[in-house]
Design a protein around this motif. Structure first.
Motif, PDB file in Angstrom:
ATOM      1  N   CYS A   1     -13.573  -2.949   3.275  1.00 24.78           N
ATOM      2  CA  CYS A   1     -14.880  -2.373   3.645  1.00 24.78           C
ATOM      3  C   CYS A   1     -15.427  -1.524   2.500  1.00 24.78           C
ATOM      4  O   CYS A   1     -16.605  -1.614   2.164  1.00 24.78           O
ATOM      5  CB  CYS A   1     -14.757  -1.528   4.912  1.00 24.78           C
ATOM      6  N   TYR A   2     -14.566  -0.727   1.900  1.00 26.83           N
ATOM      7  CA  TYR A   2     -14.997   0.094   0.768  1.00 26.83           C
ATOM      8  C   TYR A   2     -15.458  -0.797  -0.390  1.00 26.83           C
ATOM      9  O   TYR A   2     -16.485  -0.532  -1.023  1.00 26.83           O
ATOM     10  CB  TYR A   2     -13.883   1.026   0.314  1.00 26.83           C
ATOM     11  N   ASN A   3     -14.716  -1.842  -0.652  1.00 25.60           N
ATOM     12  CA  ASN A   3     -15.103  -2.771  -1.721  1.00 25.60           C
ATOM     13  C   ASN A   3     -16.420  -3.459  -1.387  1.00 25.60           C
ATOM     14  O   ASN A   3     -17.258  -3.664  -2.270  1.00 25.60           O
ATOM     15  CB  ASN A   3     -14.009  -3.823  -1.952  1.00 25.60           C
TER      16      ASN A   3
ATOM     17  N   ARG B   1      -9.794  -1.388   5.760  1.00 24.27           N
ATOM     18  CA  ARG B   1     -10.494  -0.225   5.207  1.00 24.27           C
ATOM     19  C   ARG B   1     -10.829  -0.447   3.738  1.00 24.27           C
ATOM     20  O   ARG B   1     -11.962  -0.238   3.299  1.00 24.27           O
ATOM     21  CB  ARG B   1      -9.638   1.026   5.350  1.00 24.27           C
ATOM     22  N   ASN B   2      -9.857  -0.891   2.958  1.00 27.41           N
ATOM     23  CA  ASN B   2     -10.083  -1.099   1.525  1.00 27.41           C
ATOM     24  C   ASN B   2     -11.140  -2.165   1.267  1.00 27.41           C
ATOM     25  O   ASN B   2     -11.997  -1.999   0.391  1.00 27.41           O
ATOM     26  CB  ASN B   2      -8.773  -1.471   0.830  1.00 27.41           C
TER      27      ASN B   2
ATOM     28  N   HIS C   1     -18.880  -2.275   0.362  1.00 28.92           N
ATOM     29  CA  HIS C   1     -19.967  -1.321   0.120  1.00 28.92           C
ATOM     30  C   HIS C   1     -20.233  -1.173  -1.364  1.00 28.92           C
ATOM     31  O   HIS C   1     -21.385  -1.153  -1.799  1.00 28.92           O
ATOM     32  CB  HIS C   1     -19.641   0.049   0.729  1.00 28.92           C
ATOM     33  N   ARG C   2     -19.197  -1.074  -2.124  1.00 31.72           N
ATOM     34  CA  ARG C   2     -19.344  -0.899  -3.564  1.00 31.72           C
ATOM     35  C   ARG C   2     -20.042  -2.103  -4.170  1.00 31.72           C
ATOM     36  O   ARG C   2     -20.933  -1.960  -5.005  1.00 31.72           O
ATOM     37  CB  ARG C   2     -17.967  -0.707  -4.201  1.00 31.72           C
TER      38      ARG C   2
END
Length: 189
Positions: free
Chosen positions: A83-85, A80-81, A87-88
């Motif tokens: 994936c967020y990174n 999850r983390n 996207h960022r």
């Protein structure tokens, strides 16, 4: 498979650098983690890369970290983390193609084909869920996580998990009702 089994695999990796146990962990979790990453809108190729990177880092840091108490939760949280990174770092918006619903087959419909069509109908309904609801639904129903584990992985409250799962279940129930009505119309012809 019980959580105890894959926790034993991790303990063997952590304590003894057991490559066979690491391979078992990878094989057991890879598909589910990729599906989870795709649900977080990472795209298939990016999802596979993210999951592979998580496992590479896990192997590299296996003895530098304290023992991971819940390897399954750790893996999903790490994905999850990342994936967020992703996207960022990579992009702000992602467009997803909308898949068309296949038309019913003309003529006689066999039980196997009916099941396949119903499964496609439900898969479409799952794809139409909000990203959060879809992720929660899959983690609980397909991956076997508990509400609290999903809340920890997604960094949301257990109440939100419960609410989203109820909404997702209601939407899927409605999709099944629509499918049944559709089948009745076909059989009336």
């Amino acid at each position: 498979m019980s959580g105890v089994e894959y926790q034993k695999w991790w303990d063997a990796v952590w304590r003894e650098d057991d490559q066979a146990s690491f391979r078992q962990l990878f094989n057991h979790f890879y598909k589910g983690l990729v599906r989870f990453a795709i649900d977080l809108a990472a795209g298939r190729e990016a999802a596979e890369e993210i999951v592979s990177d998580v496992f590479i880092q896990l192997w590299k840091n296996r003895q530098h970290n304290e023992r991971i108490q819940h390897i399954k939760t750790y893996l999903y949280t790490s994905v999850r983390n990342r994936c967020y990174n992703h996207h960022r770092d990579s992009f702000k918006h992602q467009w997803q193609a909308i898949e068309d619903v296949e038309e019913s087959l003309p003529g006689e419909i066999h039980t196997h084909l009916e099941y396949k069509e119903m499964q496609e109908w439900l898969d479409l309904a799952v794809r139409k869920l909000s990203p959060q609801a879809k992720t929660i639904f899959r983690l609980i129903r397909e991956e076997g996580f508990k509400y609290k584990e999903v809340a920890t992985i997604l960094d949301i409250s257990p109440r939100t998990v419960e609410t989203q799962l109820v909404r997702a279940t209601n939407r899927l129930r409605l999709a099944l009702e629509q499918y049944n009505a559709h089948m009745k119309q076909l059989s009336a012809r």
